[in-house]
Design a protein around this motif. Structure first.
Motif, PDB file in Angstrom:
ATOM      1  N   PRO A   8      42.506  19.449  68.278  1.00 28.97           N
ATOM      2  CA  PRO A   8      43.431  18.344  67.968  1.00 28.97           C
ATOM      3  C   PRO A   8      44.841  18.883  67.720  1.00 28.97           C
ATOM      4  N   ILE A  25      40.753  19.731  76.641  1.00 26.05           N
ATOM      5  CA  ILE A  25      41.217  19.532  75.253  1.00 26.05           C
ATOM      6  C   ILE A  25      40.724  20.737  74.446  1.00 26.05           C
ATOM      7  N   TYR A  46      48.390  15.200  77.467  1.00 22.25           N
ATOM      8  CA  TYR A  46      47.311  15.908  76.766  1.00 22.25           C
ATOM      9  C   TYR A  46      46.079  15.008  76.636  1.00 22.25           C
ATOM     10  N   TRP A  47      45.491  14.726  77.788  1.00 20.79           N
ATOM     11  CA  TRP A  47      44.307  13.878  77.885  1.00 20.79           C
ATOM     12  C   TRP A  47      43.287  14.537  78.821  1.00 20.79           C
ATOM     13  N   PRO A  48      41.995  14.264  78.616  1.00 26.99           N
ATOM     14  CA  PRO A  48      40.944  15.034  79.307  1.00 26.99           C
ATOM     15  C   PRO A  48      40.980  14.977  80.835  1.00 26.99           C
ATOM     16  N   CYS A 108      36.513  22.542  77.213  1.00 26.40           N
ATOM     17  CA  CYS A 108      37.054  21.253  76.771  1.00 26.40           C
ATOM     18  C   CYS A 108      36.166  20.694  75.670  1.00 26.40           C
ATOM     19  N   PHE A 130      36.225  17.883  74.359  1.00 24.14           N
ATOM     20  CA  PHE A 130      35.864  16.483  74.595  1.00 24.14           C
ATOM     21  C   PHE A 130      34.635  16.370  75.494  1.00 24.14           C
ATOM     22  N   SER A 164      48.203   7.964  79.836  1.00 24.29           N
ATOM     23  CA  SER A 164      46.822   8.084  79.361  1.00 24.29           C
ATOM     24  C   SER A 164      45.913   7.084  80.050  1.00 24.29           C
ATOM     25  N   HIS A 222      42.394   8.797  69.276  1.00 23.25           N
ATOM     26  CA  HIS A 222      42.625  10.227  69.019  1.00 23.25           C
ATOM     27  C   HIS A 222      41.394  10.868  68.380  1.00 23.25           C
ATOM     28  N   ASN A 242      42.170  14.882  70.496  1.00 22.46           N
ATOM     29  CA  ASN A 242      43.373  15.551  71.021  1.00 22.46           C
ATOM     30  C   ASN A 242      44.567  15.540  70.067  1.00 22.46           C
TER      31      ASN A 242
END
Lengths: 445, 445
Positions: free
Chosen positions: B262, B259, B252-254, B374, B376, B275, B141, B146
């Protein structure tokens, strides 16, 4: 530098070279035979982790050795205070030493891209059941002779707890206006009432001890044999036409009880936690005669956890295989002792020590069991249950509190629908803990 | 035999010996580097099994190559009949090729005597949580940015399904005379109503779409963001004082969505299924702010399955570690591509192909998404959800039946509390299946 004679130089170079050859040959042999363990560990789980595993293994071995060399009461005295002995849970760590002896036989390697899918076998009713695990379940029951598998559907669960709930779900009438009663003869497993009622389900409801169940309506009776907590063989009690049965046979294995015949009931529950000691894998299985019930149990697990860990199923398959192997080829088995020989021997020894301690103390009593013929071992055998159902005598009414004052944690009889003068004590903890317990018990007057 | 001159003999013996040295040195190097794989496989899982794994790996590789060299429509024609394409379930097998590339990095070895106990860490509220898994959850995380993990309790579950049920249990008033309402904005995940109601719990009850929820009483709202099935970012809808929220952040992952920041909610659910693609491990986790709620969720899992598979937790820890490693040291990472680069790239390509096929056919429509920054990746990015929420146009009212006539299995909109002109289609199946689907869709006029 002075000139070295050619002959001398060549001869010596040759000797040196031959010596080098020899050392290289020896290294290859050494690495193949002796060095292989750390070699694969470092290759597979990384250098740091491999070192950790090695250190951990060494550390635990030292600890075990230490506890063998020191007497348990001595350990207490050394620390200056009495250590708390927690025998409330039935954590089956007793089996660890057997699995250590087995070494790599039970090691499992799972590659990163294996078992990604939700599905194991879409042709099976239980679509998340690993075929390898199913195969080993059938084989082990055949080897031990403790359950009929022919004409049965296997449903795998996250421990037999999930299967217990799945069975209640599957056996409850789905359109009933009120929940079906769930009963079991006291003393019954303390988790049954909690598990049955924690969701306040409209499908099923805990109705307590079979003795106090007099309603003329459908019911589910849980028959636990050998029984948790007291170890006795059990049969249905209510015996009315509207009843359905769930047989919890978690302890129907040769180390705990003589195997009389292959169990042949409608719905039977088993688990690796109690049979092999691999509680951490959370793998149980149900043998189910009725296809519709097997489908509904599968549906329950689908809605509850969308299947069961494949990693643990594969690991459990390996463990069951090694147990079967150890029984089938015991004489040629490397370690020389089958799993059930080991576990039976340890349990017999522990019960002997417990009965001696109880006699020595004079404060307690234990159930008495008669011997019976075990079809698995081919000889007469006693019972040595996974739990001791201990009664406090001498007018002690709250046995759990009494023992907790001596820093022995147990589970009180009231949780099993029974009197508070009883407690359940786990018999399957590690050797050092069991020794400590026996010595502590002996000292109570 | 003639006499060989000593000098000649010694020189040649020396050369021979040195050559032997060289070959032995080379063998050691070779065995360490190249031969290690089969070597440990044979050591760890037995010779027969090792050969099986090798054969299986080779076989699958051949199959994958075959499907790349043959076009998918060609495959259909070869067989003479159209193959059924099942995209009803979101089975994340798309990720398999990445994990194959990772080779041994994600391989896990579990020894027979490891993880026997029920317990992982008795000092933790969630006593069956493996510390190694918890560590890697926090790390991932942090790497991805995220979710906030500081001041959170981690509860591990047998997939996020079990955690969803655990959350309902934990958030329901235990002494209420009627069950609390559970709502979510339509289209909502089709399993929510089934999972909420299958036990007919007296604690909680499915109350449907947030739009039709007007009761002035306590409720639980499920906020799924990005949403399953349509991929949009979601926020609470009801917004009344008596409500509590569960954030299902499985997607909720790239690879699926930019993203933005958090996530910082009271109760957040995640899972490795979505994921990393390891659905077969059945591992999910909850980040929980309130200690009492974390305790109650733990209690639920204790009564439901007495904990969560340790084997799968250890495996998931390894998988998360490799994902984090691949992100943190991407430039120096052997394979040259991080997990999220790979998965994002594949998802972008698939959505491009899907939109082209939809446009080509003229029979369907898809949601449109705007780009966002994003944090990330550090750049603007689109949305490419794990599911396509497809609408049948041209007056087709039952989209699921329409597609099933073309042997494409999807999940009908009605299961998501929506119209039957919609279907949900999995975007995460294997390459060959996805290709087949795109070509089939293109051909529909």
């Amino acid at each position: 530098m002075g000139k070295i004679p050619t002959m001398f130089c060549l001869r010596h170079l040759l000797v040196l070279s031959l010596a080098l050859n020899m050392s290289l040959v020896l290294r290859i042999v050494y690495e193949s035979e002796q060095g292989s363990k750390l070699f694969w560990l470092k290759n597979k789980i990384g250098t740091t982790k491999a070192d950790e595993v090695y250190k951990k293994e060494t550390h635990i071995s030292q600890k075990v050795l230490l506890s063998v060399s020191n007497s348990s009461t001595h350990e207490d005295n050394q620390e200056g205070v009495e250590r708390i002995i927690n025998l409330d849970h039935g954590d089956p760590t007793m089996y660890e030493s057997f699995w250590r002896q087995m070494g790599d036989k039970t090691t499992i390697t799972i590659l990163g891209w294996q078992s990604l899918s939700y599905f194991s076998d879409i042709t099976n009713i239980c679509w998340f059941l690993e075929p390898e695990f199913a195969k080993e379940v059938v084989r082990l029951h055949k080897v031990v002779g403790n359950a009929v598998t022919e004409g049965r559907h296997i449903v795998v669960g996250t421990g037999s707890s999930q299967l217990f709930l799945a069975a209640l779900y599957a056996l409850s009438p789905q359109d009933a206006i009120k929940p079906i009663s769930v009963v079991s003869a006291a003393p019954y497993y303390s988790a049954y009432p909690l598990m049955t009622d924690y969701q306040k389900s409209g499908l099923y409801k805990w109705a307590g001890d079979t003795q106090s169940f007099h309603k003329d309506e459908p019911y589910i009776e849980i028959v636990t044999s050998p029984n948790n907590p007291d170890g006795y063989a059990r049969y249905p009690v209510v015996n009315r036409s509207e009843g359905v049965l769930v047989h919890d046979l978690a302890y129907y294995w040769p180390q705990y009880t003589p195997i009389s015949s292959p169990a042949d009931h409608e719905l039977m529950l088993f688990t690796v936690s109690k049979s092999t000691g691999h509680a951490g894998t959370r793998i149980g299985w149900a043998l189910v005669k009725d296809k519709v019930v097997a489908k509904r149990m599968t549906k329950f697990i689908e809605l509850n956890t969308i299947g069961v860990s494949k990693d643990s199923q594969l690991r459990a398959a390996r463990v069951l295989k090694v147990v079967s192997d150890s029984c089938e080829i015991e004489s040629s088995f490397e370690v020389g002792e089958s799993f059930f020989n080991f576990s039976h021997r340890v349990m017999v020894e522990r019960w002997k020590q417990l009965r001696e301690a109880v006699q020595h103390s004079g404060m307690f009593s234990l159930p008495s069991f008669s011997h019976a013929f075990c079809t698995f071992s081919g000889q007469m055998s006693g019972l040595q249950p996974a739990f001791a159902w201990l009664k406090c005598e001498q007018g002690i009414e709250d046995c759990q509190s009494f023992l907790s004052r001596h820093k022995i944690l147990t589970r009180a009889g009231k949780h099993f629908g029974f009197g508070s003068d009883y407690v359940r004590i786990s018999m399957t903890d590690r050797d050092e803990i069991f020794k400590l317990f026996i010595n502590r018990l002996k000292a109570i007057r």
